[in-house]
Design a protein around this motif. Structure first.
Motif, PDB file in Angstrom:
ATOM      1  N   VAL A  49       0.845  -1.191   0.000  1.00 37.05           N
ATOM      2  CA  VAL A  49       0.000   0.000   0.000  1.00 37.05           C
ATOM      3  C   VAL A  49       0.881   1.242   0.000  1.00 37.05           C
ATOM      4  O   VAL A  49       1.741   1.391   0.853  1.00 37.05           O
ATOM      5  CB  VAL A  49      -0.927   0.001   1.227  1.00 37.05           C
ATOM      6  CG1 VAL A  49      -1.722   1.291   1.288  1.00 37.05           C
ATOM      7  CG2 VAL A  49      -1.860  -1.195   1.170  1.00 37.05           C
ATOM      8  N   LYS A  50       0.659   2.096  -0.972  1.00 41.91           N
ATOM      9  CA  LYS A  50       1.508   3.292  -1.071  1.00 41.91           C
ATOM     10  C   LYS A  50       0.979   4.384  -0.155  1.00 41.91           C
ATOM     11  O   LYS A  50       1.713   5.017   0.566  1.00 41.91           O
ATOM     12  CB  LYS A  50       1.541   3.789  -2.521  1.00 41.91           C
ATOM     13  CG  LYS A  50       2.158   2.766  -3.480  1.00 41.91           C
ATOM     14  CD  LYS A  50       3.408   3.298  -4.141  1.00 41.91           C
ATOM     15  CE  LYS A  50       4.297   2.207  -4.713  1.00 41.91           C
ATOM     16  NZ  LYS A  50       3.755   1.485  -5.839  1.00 41.91           N
ATOM     17  N   ASP A  51      -0.323   4.607  -0.208  1.00 38.73           N
ATOM     18  CA  ASP A  51      -0.915   5.677   0.586  1.00 38.73           C
ATOM     19  C   ASP A  51      -2.095   5.094   1.362  1.00 38.73           C
ATOM     20  O   ASP A  51      -3.154   4.834   0.802  1.00 38.73           O
ATOM     21  CB  ASP A  51      -1.378   6.803  -0.347  1.00 38.73           C
ATOM     22  CG  ASP A  51      -1.894   7.998   0.440  1.00 38.73           C
ATOM     23  OD1 ASP A  51      -2.260   7.825   1.632  1.00 38.73           O
ATOM     24  OD2 ASP A  51      -1.942   9.100  -0.122  1.00 38.73           O
ATOM     25  N   ARG A  52      -1.879   4.894   2.653  1.00 32.02           N
ATOM     26  CA  ARG A  52      -2.872   4.194   3.451  1.00 32.02           C
ATOM     27  C   ARG A  52      -4.200   4.955   3.526  1.00 32.02           C
ATOM     28  O   ARG A  52      -5.277   4.386   3.351  1.00 32.02           O
ATOM     29  CB  ARG A  52      -2.310   3.963   4.861  1.00 32.02           C
ATOM     30  CG  ARG A  52      -3.143   3.009   5.677  1.00 32.02           C
ATOM     31  CD  ARG A  52      -2.518   2.752   7.015  1.00 32.02           C
ATOM     32  NE  ARG A  52      -1.207   2.114   6.889  1.00 32.02           N
ATOM     33  CZ  ARG A  52      -0.436   1.819   7.924  1.00 32.02           C
ATOM     34  NH1 ARG A  52      -0.817   2.087   9.133  1.00 32.02           N
ATOM     35  NH2 ARG A  52       0.735   1.247   7.750  1.00 32.02           N
ATOM     36  N   GLU A  53      -4.101   6.259   3.760  1.00 35.78           N
ATOM     37  CA  GLU A  53      -5.331   7.049   3.915  1.00 35.78           C
ATOM     38  C   GLU A  53      -6.145   7.049   2.617  1.00 35.78           C
ATOM     39  O   GLU A  53      -7.365   6.975   2.640  1.00 35.78           O
ATOM     40  CB  GLU A  53      -5.013   8.478   4.337  1.00 35.78           C
ATOM     41  CG  GLU A  53      -4.619   8.591   5.803  1.00 35.78           C
ATOM     42  CD  GLU A  53      -5.682   8.011   6.748  1.00 35.78           C
ATOM     43  OE1 GLU A  53      -6.865   8.351   6.602  1.00 35.78           O
ATOM     44  OE2 GLU A  53      -5.324   7.183   7.612  1.00 35.78           O
ATOM     45  N   LEU A  54      -5.426   7.128   1.496  1.00 42.38           N
ATOM     46  CA  LEU A  54      -6.098   7.100   0.203  1.00 42.38           C
ATOM     47  C   LEU A  54      -6.864   5.793   0.039  1.00 42.38           C
ATOM     48  O   LEU A  54      -8.026   5.757  -0.355  1.00 42.38           O
ATOM     49  CB  LEU A  54      -5.075   7.261  -0.924  1.00 42.38           C
ATOM     50  CG  LEU A  54      -5.632   7.195  -2.349  1.00 42.38           C
ATOM     51  CD1 LEU A  54      -6.448   8.441  -2.649  1.00 42.38           C
ATOM     52  CD2 LEU A  54      -4.519   7.039  -3.366  1.00 42.38           C
ATOM     53  N   LEU A  55      -6.196   4.702   0.423  1.00 41.51           N
ATOM     54  CA  LEU A  55      -6.813   3.378   0.290  1.00 41.51           C
ATOM     55  C   LEU A  55      -8.053   3.280   1.172  1.00 41.51           C
ATOM     56  O   LEU A  55      -9.095   2.767   0.746  1.00 41.51           O
ATOM     57  CB  LEU A  55      -5.807   2.291   0.674  1.00 41.51           C
ATOM     58  CG  LEU A  55      -6.362   0.883   0.555  1.00 41.51           C
ATOM     59  CD1 LEU A  55      -6.543   0.502  -0.900  1.00 41.51           C
ATOM     60  CD2 LEU A  55      -5.468  -0.122   1.253  1.00 41.51           C
ATOM     61  N   ILE A  56      -7.937   3.790   2.400  1.00 33.87           N
ATOM     62  CA  ILE A  56      -9.077   3.745   3.312  1.00 33.87           C
ATOM     63  C   ILE A  56     -10.267   4.477   2.689  1.00 33.87           C
ATOM     64  O   ILE A  56     -11.399   3.986   2.710  1.00 33.87           O
ATOM     65  CB  ILE A  56      -8.694   4.355   4.676  1.00 33.87           C
ATOM     66  CG1 ILE A  56      -7.701   3.433   5.385  1.00 33.87           C
ATOM     67  CG2 ILE A  56      -9.923   4.575   5.545  1.00 33.87           C
ATOM     68  CD1 ILE A  56      -7.082   4.030   6.620  1.00 33.87           C
ATOM     69  N   GLY A  57      -9.967   5.628   2.082  1.00 29.49           N
ATOM     70  CA  GLY A  57     -11.018   6.397   1.426  1.00 29.49           C
ATOM     71  C   GLY A  57     -11.656   5.633   0.282  1.00 29.49           C
ATOM     72  O   GLY A  57     -12.876   5.556   0.168  1.00 29.49           O
ATOM     73  N   GLN A  58     -10.802   5.005  -0.535  1.00 30.19           N
ATOM     74  CA  GLN A  58     -11.311   4.269  -1.696  1.00 30.19           C
ATOM     75  C   GLN A  58     -12.188   3.104  -1.253  1.00 30.19           C
ATOM     76  O   GLN A  58     -13.282   2.886  -1.791  1.00 30.19           O
ATOM     77  CB  GLN A  58     -10.142   3.723  -2.521  1.00 30.19           C
ATOM     78  CG  GLN A  58      -9.384   4.786  -3.319  1.00 30.19           C
ATOM     79  CD  GLN A  58      -8.093   4.236  -3.886  1.00 30.19           C
ATOM     80  OE1 GLN A  58      -7.352   3.523  -3.203  1.00 30.19           O
ATOM     81  NE2 GLN A  58      -7.803   4.556  -5.133  1.00 30.19           N
ATOM     82  N   LEU A  59     -11.688   2.346  -0.255  1.00 26.44           N
ATOM     83  CA  LEU A  59     -12.431   1.160   0.177  1.00 26.44           C
ATOM     84  C   LEU A  59     -13.759   1.545   0.809  1.00 26.44           C
ATOM     85  O   LEU A  59     -14.781   0.907   0.555  1.00 26.44           O
ATOM     86  CB  LEU A  59     -11.595   0.346   1.165  1.00 26.44           C
ATOM     87  CG  LEU A  59     -10.430  -0.428   0.565  1.00 26.44           C
ATOM     88  CD1 LEU A  59      -9.708  -1.197   1.648  1.00 26.44           C
ATOM     89  CD2 LEU A  59     -10.899  -1.367  -0.525  1.00 26.44           C
TER      90      LEU A  59
END
Lengths: 373, 621
Positions: free
Chosen positions: B92-102
């Protein structure tokens, strides 16, 4: 008669050890390039084939530079420098953008990198300048050649090509060392640099592009990695380290084969080589480079005149600088500055220009015997 | 420096300076060599590991949990395929971004995803973020895979209870192992996201049912494209359990309680097999095995009816008159009463300055033990208790397993209380009062029991004092070697009493049903012996039963066994706030016993094809 004799002697002294070393390094380079790129599309031809073409063109350049009397070549130094400056200006305004840096001039299907050409021209200019007349005093020895170099340096830094710019400074420093700078003058210069550094820093840092700053930051702290800044450096270290003593074998480097390591055929070809051939392979490659440089220094020390010696020193210091900085950056010792590994990395301009300079070096050796006639 | 000799000195100097260059070169190359030696030889293995991790992604292969069958091989718990979402932090490159996407794609609470991603655990090991994804969500994630580095959807097995609410308390449910559980030794070898039993048999037999996770290595390139898969270790399915319950009987027991709160336990007194164990209200283990939001969880936990409570093993109630059964055995054994000795009952018992009422205000007249049991005469037992003393009562209560755990394989079993002078000293830090003995004699006051204890108690009486530990699992099928291992019944000892005592008590209990307080349990199919009980909830009662708010009404008890001649089933029924045991609880016991007799009698089984064992599994028992 004398001339013809000289020519004949020259052919006798077409140093086979020297050429053999160059070919060996080129060969290892082609193998590594093929290994990384064998399963990807390289445009009109596979990378290794294109590299072989560059090597062929480089060999032609090598022969031309070997045959062409360097004295007459040196007389073309200033016009050639003017041409280089024009090309750099052209690149600045019209150059094709590649990865955010403008370094190329398109020539039909190929691209030409003027900064590589500039390196050789700079060596010619500096050697020509120092050999022309006695240069006395730090103004003539340090400041004048520095000013001479400055336009080229600034244009290259503007591209931006930090690596080539740094190699300019390195060649300049090596030449200075060779012509001898009085310690007083050197001291004054160093003092000025140190004093000016805090003022210059803002300008230097501010003029850098984001990716350059990021690379430097990533070097300072590779583990701090919010946006993958240290990714390149880390992957390169992993590739080298995971080769261990004996390597993973040709085509066996997972780091490069699975594309974890970007630019494996160009600037990071050493990491690919180290991954597949291991520490033992690395020792062999280093030994080849040291032998080549050693022979080149040998040639410099036996040059018949100041111009030849300075040309040889300029070329060998350029070679040294590129080898050390490239290996140093792939091994995580320096920031990533984008310098190819001479004779090994894929690239037309760099390969041809490196081989041309090595031809020029052999030229110096060839001419040295004319002393006796 | 003269201009004339410049060249000469310069050239002489030149060789010296060239030396500096050579030495410098050698030094720098040596430095490079050292650095490379450090990277490749000294730290080589470390980087080799990193490169392996780079290219191989570890994927855990969750084992299939063992199946659970009833005693005849009817499937109670199995696994169905479902989609789970995993995230490998390393990629995971950007955790916060991933959290937002999911959270956007799946409609999940970002805080919940963040909690999962920040939980303790390795960066290389994929962690489960969501299970039981819908097919739509799984497809949605797959179609966005390139924008979601480190995310993958894995098909794995999900626990499923085909019967829904049936036997929910007994089966329990599963859930992700909690952070606290992971610290404990019995959960070693598990990892965040592992599914373990959290309640019921699923929990107590988790080690058998759990199985062992496998592992596969997936080779991926830098873009996450899978190149090849290597299974390093196959997951091992958990062992199957064969329970002692008969799901048909279980169903009847649960239906008998219906919407009322309470518990029914039926067991085989000859070996301790629990045939049915119902507790109401219940829950759907399929729902609880899913990931619940904190809000859902609070709703379940704060439900007034406490549906997660297994009233059979965790509910503690005063035994009321059912306590007269061990009292009767104690009275005869200690010779406090001879079988023929009578007590005169006029509806009350004067002790000190207080009058203890009999449930029948008019009194039972002169009663001996037999009549006292049949009509549940309180005064008779007040007298027995008064003569015997609390400590003797406690001794016999303990003989029958009161005040201690039965040892059933269920988590958090409660023991109830069998009070004694020592107990009161310890628990209340006060001396035992003589009046408390009187209340205890009819199963009120401090005495509390669980329905399971009472079923075991009446079974022990039916079995002439021979007691078995109640059990839920009769065999375990070892999946790896295909071996069905039957678990032996566990004897818990024998109540020290003469056979004659049991004969007299059982005779009386049979008459309770034929002409006593539990005539509503009288069956034309089978002889039943039993004892009613009414556990007082509120001390003072005024007016008729209907006027009392339901939550203050008495609990109805009935404990029974059948057939009287050679008992094969012992039953305890507790119906909360249902009033008198004879009216509310006895008919339920009768129904259950009749069902059991029908199910086990050969004549009936012959035309009931469903009674044939092993519908799904090979004939186990």
């Amino acid at each position: 008669m004398i001339d013809r004799l000289t020519e004949a002697r020259g052919f006798d002294n077409f140093d086979l050890r020297y050429v053999g070393l160059i070919l060996a390094i080129l060969g290892l380079g082609v193998l590594s390039i093929h290994s990384v790129t064998h399963d990807q599309q390289g445009g009109i031809a596979p990378y290794y084939l294109k590299q072989l073409i560059w090597i062929g063109l480089g060999a032609a350049a090598f022969l031309v530079m070997w045959v062409w009397d360097y004295h007459s070549l040196a007389r073309l130094a200033y016009p050639a420098y003017a041409l280089v400056l024009l090309m750099l200006l052209f690149v600045l305004f019209e150059g094709r953008a590649s990865k955010g840096a403008q370094r190329w001039i398109a020539l039909g299907p190929f691209t030409f990198q003027p900064s590589e050409f500039a390196k050789l021209v700079l060596i010619l200019v500096l050697a020509h300048y120092y050999s022309k007349a006695p240069r006395v005093g730090w103004l003539q020895r340090v400041i004048m050649p520095g000013l001479l170099m400055l336009p080229g340096l600034l244009l290259i830094l503007k591209q931006p090509d930090l690596g080539s710019g740094l190699s300019f400074v390195a060649v300049y420093a090596a030449m200075l060392l060779m012509v001898g700078v009085r310690s007083q003058a050197l001291g004054v210069m160093l003092l000025f640099s140190v004093m000016l550094f805090p003022f210059a820093w803002e300008g230097v840092w501010g003029s850098l592009h984001d990716y350059q700053r990021q690379r430097i930051m990533a070097f300072v702290d590779p583990d701090y990695d919010p946006g993958g800044k240290g990714y390149h450096a880390l992957q390169s270290k992993i590739a080298i380290g995971s080769g261990e003593l004996t390597g993973k074998g040709l085509f066996g480097g997972t780091q490069s084969q699975l594309k974890f390591l970007p630019e494996g055929h160009t600037d990071f070809v050493f990491a690919v080589f180290a991954e597949e051939w291991g520490f033992l392979g690395v020792l062999v490659l280093l030994a080849l480079f040291v032998a080549l440089i050693w022979l080149s220094l040998e040639i410099a020390s036996k040059a018949k005149d100041q111009l030849g010696a300075l040309l040889a020193v300029g070329i060998v210091s350029m070679l040294c600088f590129c080898v050390v900085v490239n290996i140093g950056m792939t091994a995580g010792m320096f920031p990533i500055v984008g310098i190819p590994l001479p004779l090994v990395s894929y690239g037309g301009s760099a390969t041809i220009m490196t081989m041309a300079s090595l031809g020029l070096l052999l030229n110096v050796k060839r001419r040295r015997l004319s002393l006796f006639y | 420096m003269a201009a004339g000799n410049y060249a000469e000195t310069e050239f002489g100097d030149f060789h010296r300076r060239l030396m500096i260059l050579r030495v410098g070169l050698l030094l720098v190359v040596a430095l490079l060599g050292l650095r490379l030696w450090h990277l490749q030889v000294r730290e080589g293995p470390y980087y080799r590991d990193l490169s392996e991790n780079n290219r191989t992604r570890q994927v855990l292969l969750e084992p299939a949990r063992g199946l659970i069958y009833d005693r005849h091989g009817v499937l109670l718990a199995n696994n169905v395929p479902s989609f789970s979402l995993y995230v490998t932090l390393e990629e995971v490159k950007d955790r916060e971004l991933l959290i937002g996407q999911l959270s956007e794609l799946l409609g999940l609470d970002p805080a919940l995803i963040r909690k999962k991603l920040t939980a303790k655990g390795g960066k290389l090991l994929p962690r489960k973020v969501k299970d039981r994804m819908t097919l739509r969500d799984a497809v949605l994630i797959e179609s966005h895979r390139l924008e979601l580095p480190g995310v993958m959807v894995q098909v794995e097995s999900q626990r499923n209870y085909p019967g829904g609410v049936i036997a929910a308390h007994l089966l329990g449910y599963v859930g992700e192992v909690s952070a606290e559980q992971l610290e404990k030794p019995e959960f070693s070898g598990l990892h965040q996201g592992s599914v373990v039993g959290q309640y019921g048999v699923e929990k107590s037999f988790d080690r058998h049912v759990r199985g062992q996770a496998g592992q596969k290595h997936v080779e991926v390139d830098a873009h996450g494209n899978e190149k090849q898969e290597v299974v390093v270790e196959q997951p091992q399915a958990g062992n199957d359990l064969y329970l002692t319950i008969d799901v048909r009987l279980q169903k009847v027991a649960e239906d008998l309680l219906g919407l009322e709160y309470g518990a029914i336990v039926a067991l085989d007194p000859t070996n301790g097999d629990i045939l049915a164990m119902a507790s109401r209200p219940g829950f759907d283990p399929n729902v609880l095995s899913r990931e619940l939001t904190p809000k859902q969880w609070v709703e379940i936990v704060q439900d007034e009816g406490r549906p997660l409570n297994n009233r059979a093993s965790q509910g503690q109630y005063p035994p009321g008159s059912t306590f007269k059964v061990p009292m009767a055995v104690a009275a005869l054994e200690t010779k406090t009463m001879a079988p023929s000795s009578t007590v005169s009952c006029n509806g009350g018992y004067q002790f000190g300055n207080r009058l203890y009422h009999d449930w029948k205000a008019s009194g039972h007249g002169a009663v001996a033990l037999h009549e006292a049991l049949v009509h549940s005469c309180d005064v008779y037992f007040y007298t027995v208790g008064q003569r015997m003393g609390i400590d003797t009562m406690a001794e016999y209560g303990k003989e029958f397993g009161l005040g201690q755990s039965t040892g059933v394989e269920l988590p958090s079993e409660r023991t109830g209380i069998m009070p004694s002078t020592a107990w009161k000293e310890k628990a209340k830090n006060a001396p035992w009062l003589p009046g408390e003995t009187i209340s205890a004699a009819i199963g009120q006051g401090y005495v509390t029991v669980t329905p399971l204890q009472m079923a075991s108690l009446i079974g022990t009486v039916a079995n002439n004092g021979v007691n078995y530990r109640p059990r839920l699992v009769r065999a375990v099928m070892d999946r790896t070697i295909g071996n069905l291992q039957e678990l032996p019944a566990v004897p818990r000892g024998k109540v020290k009493a003469k056979p004659e005592t049991f004969r007299l008590v059982k005779e009386a209990l049979a008459e309770v049903v034929t002409k006593g307080t539990a005539t509503r349990a009288k069956s034309s199919l089978v002889t039943i012996g039993g004892k009613t009980g009414t556990a007082q909830v509120a001390a003072l009662r005024t007016g008729p039963e209907e006027n009392i708010p339901k939550k203050f009404r008495d609990h109805a008890w009935f404990v029974a066994f059948a057939p009287v001649e050679s008992p094969t089933i012992a039953v305890a029924v507790l119906a909360e706030h249902m009033g008198h045991g004879g009216a509310a609880a006895a008919p339920l016991a009768k129904e259950l016993i009749e069902t059991y007799i029908k199910l086990t009698s050969p004549a009936v089984t012959a035309d009931d094809s469903t009674a044939k064992p092993a519908r799904r599994a090979p004939e186990p028992l």
